[in-house]
Design an enzyme around this catalytic site. Structure first.
Site, short mmCIF file in Angstrom:
data_model
loop_
_atom_site.label_atom_id
_atom_site.label_comp_id
_atom_site.label_asym_id
_atom_site.label_seq_id
_atom_site.Cartn_x
_atom_site.Cartn_y
_atom_site.Cartn_z
N ASP A 195 9.34 2.91 2.29
CA ASP A 195 7.91 3.79 2.56
C ASP A 195 7.77 3.59 4.23
O ASP A 195 7.08 2.69 4.70
CB ASP A 195 6.65 3.11 1.73
CG ASP A 195 5.39 4.07 2.21
OD1 ASP A 195 5.66 4.90 2.98
OD2 ASP A 195 4.67 3.95 1.24
N PHE A 213 0.81 -1.16 0.00
CA PHE A 213 0.14 0.01 -0.07
C PHE A 213 0.90 1.08 -0.08
O PHE A 213 1.65 1.42 0.89
CB PHE A 213 -0.91 -0.03 1.10
CG PHE A 213 -1.93 1.20 0.89
CD1 PHE A 213 -3.19 1.18 0.34
CD2 PHE A 213 -1.63 2.41 1.71
CE1 PHE A 213 -3.98 2.41 0.04
CE2 PHE A 213 -2.45 3.37 1.20
CZ PHE A 213 -3.46 3.35 0.82
N LYS A 222 1.89 11.03 7.31
CA LYS A 222 1.19 10.76 8.43
C LYS A 222 1.47 11.51 9.67
O LYS A 222 1.37 12.90 9.63
CB LYS A 222 1.12 9.39 8.27
CG LYS A 222 0.09 8.68 7.24
CD LYS A 222 -0.27 7.27 7.66
CE LYS A 222 -1.26 6.93 6.71
NZ LYS A 222 -1.10 5.86 5.77
C1 LIG Z 1 -1.21 5.99 4.28
C2 LIG Z 1 -0.05 5.37 3.38
C3 LIG Z 1 0.34 6.02 2.15
C4 LIG Z 1 -0.36 7.36 1.54
O1 LIG Z 1 -0.56 8.32 2.42
P1 LIG Z 1 -1.68 9.50 1.88
O2 LIG Z 1 -1.49 10.49 2.99
O3 LIG Z 1 -3.16 8.82 2.22
O4 LIG Z 1 -1.79 9.70 0.53
C5 LIG Z 1 1.45 5.51 1.58
N1 LIG Z 1 2.07 4.51 2.04
C6 LIG Z 1 1.98 3.84 3.27
C7 LIG Z 1 2.81 3.05 3.81
C8 LIG Z 1 0.85 4.37 4.16
O5 LIG Z 1 0.53 3.54 5.03
#
Ligand SMILES: *Cc1c(COP(=O)(O)O)cnc(C)c1O
Length: 402
Positions: free
Chosen positions: A231, A146, A260
């Site tokens: 990520d 994700f 985040k």
């Molecule tokens: C939430 C998330 C994203 C995307 O972030 P948004 O602010 O919703 O665009 C990307 N990578 C990971 C691992 C995430 O948990």
């Protein structure tokens, strides 16, 4: 204004006027503080989702709110057409926190934008530095990843909900199984510019790879001149017990995407951090964002970082996360398939659908959400007190054993 007093009415309004791209749990939140949120009827819930770890510092942390209020008295938005007096200091602060191996940052807003920025950067690096032929760059990613919701990112998702109907997909991505070193070695070609991976797959249900996985990924990437992108948008900022999850394995990636909790639960703030020799591919006009690096976000981001450090949220996540995991593992029931996690990023996987269990938790005052039908993630704000962790563990036990 319409007189709206009940949760039911707010839910109806969302459903009537908002696109149905979510299926939220039917709880309306009107007020929040720390680890607690309230609905319009006055019911109180322990927030065990923390807006997918965007609220690691707790709701409306007074220090972060104060920073935002103070900045609002000066300037909020300048655009990058001009300099402002907050961005440089904020990025310096962020890079100090990221530690050795990172000396340049590019600020964006959402996580998906940080991921897109990283993807653009490694492709350009591939052409300009690695010598990959025009339009041949390959990026390797993992199954059940994700990384966000843009058209390019969903194109390499393996979740049909995420990608179906959004083609044609951006070429140049190869998907391999997660936590599989041989697959990575086999997938690399002379055109591979990067491997992008989550240190723990949060959205996939808190999938923790085998110990040593990231270390081996690091070795293979280095050996093949492939950039390692981690990520850390969900796993970063103390969630798993270290400032960044990769620090558990003592390695440093080439590129990290952050978001985040960088916004302290107040604003969308994201960034890509890397080294100058890689980030130099971004020259004037090549990439940008109207809001990226705006003074208000930088003030909030600075305070959000201070809170993580000053309140030792990494240590709290370790101690309280271990306690919570231990309590969950003590629950013995045939409905439980597995309890797993690291720090305060934890999940219970059931042998049955998790929605009914989620609903029972909510009726008892615990806000949590299932991921992928069978798993429920528990990721409360890191400022949670020990007594609240024990209270939650006890309720989870009661419900699972009933
Ligand atoms: C939430 C998330 C994203 C995307 O972030 P948004 O602010 O919703 O665009 C990307 N990578 C990971 C691992 C995430 O948990």
């Amino acid at each position: 204004m319409i007189n709206m007093t009940s949760s039911k009415r707010y839910i109806e309004l969302d459903s009537e006027y908002g696109a149905h791209n979510y299926h939220p749990i039917p709880v309306v939140i009107t007020k929040a503080k720390g680890v607690w949120v309230h609905d319009p009827e006055g019911k109180k819930y322990l927030d065990c989702l923390s807006a997918y770890s965007a609220v690691n510092q707790g709701h409306l942390h007074p220090k972060i709110v104060e920073a935002l209020e103070n900045q609002l008295k000066r300037v909020a938005l300048t655009s990058r057409a001009f300099h402002n007096d907050r961005m440089g200091l904020f990025l310096k602060h962020l890079l100090e926190i990221c530690g050795e191996g990172f000396d340049m940052a590019l600020p964006m807003n959402t996580g998906a934008e940080a991921v897109e920025t990283a993807l653009k950067m490694v492709r350009k690096w591939g052409y300009e530095e690695k010598g990959v032929k025009k339009d041949k760059a390959e990026i390797i990613v993992c199954e059940n990843n994700f990384h966000g919701r843009t058209t390019t990112i969903v194109g390499f998702s393996t979740d049909p909900d995420a990608y179906t109907g959004f083609g044609p997909y951006t070429p140049g991505f190869k998907v391999i199984p997660y936590d599989n070193i041989e697959a990575l070695e086999e997938a690399i070609t002379p055109n591979t510019v990067a491997f992008m991976v989550e240190p723990i797959q949060g959205e996939a249900g808190v999938i923790v790879p085998a110990e040593g996985y990231l270390k081996k990924v690091r070795e293979i990437c280095s050996k093949n001149n492939v950039l390692m992108i981690l990520d850390e948008i969900q796993t970063g900022f103390c969630r798993t017990g270290k400032m960044f999850c990769h620090q558990h394995e003592g390695i440093v990636p080439d590129v990290m995407t952050l978001g985040k909790a960088l916004g302290g639960g107040l604003l969308p703030v994201s960034a890509v951090v890397s080294r100058k020799e890689i980030m130099k591919v971004f020259t004037p006009g090549v990439h940008g964002s109207t809001f990226g690096g705006f003074p208000l976000a930088c003030a909030v981001g600075d305070a959000a970082l201070d809170v993580l450090v000053n309140e030792n949220l990494d240590e709290r996540a370790t101690t309280l996360g271990n306690l919570f995991l231990q309590k969950l593992k003590e629950i013995k029931h045939s409905r439980i398939k597995e309890v797993r996690g690291k720090g305060l990023l934890t999940a219970i996987e059931l042998n049955e659908k998790a929605r009914p269990f989620t609903q029972q938790l909510i009726s008892k005052g615990i806000l949590a959400k299932e991921t992928h039908d069978y798993a429920i993630r528990f990721a409360p704000p890191l400022v949670i007190e020990k007594e609240d962790i024990l209270w939650a563990a006890n309720i989870i036990k009661e419900i699972l054993e009933s």
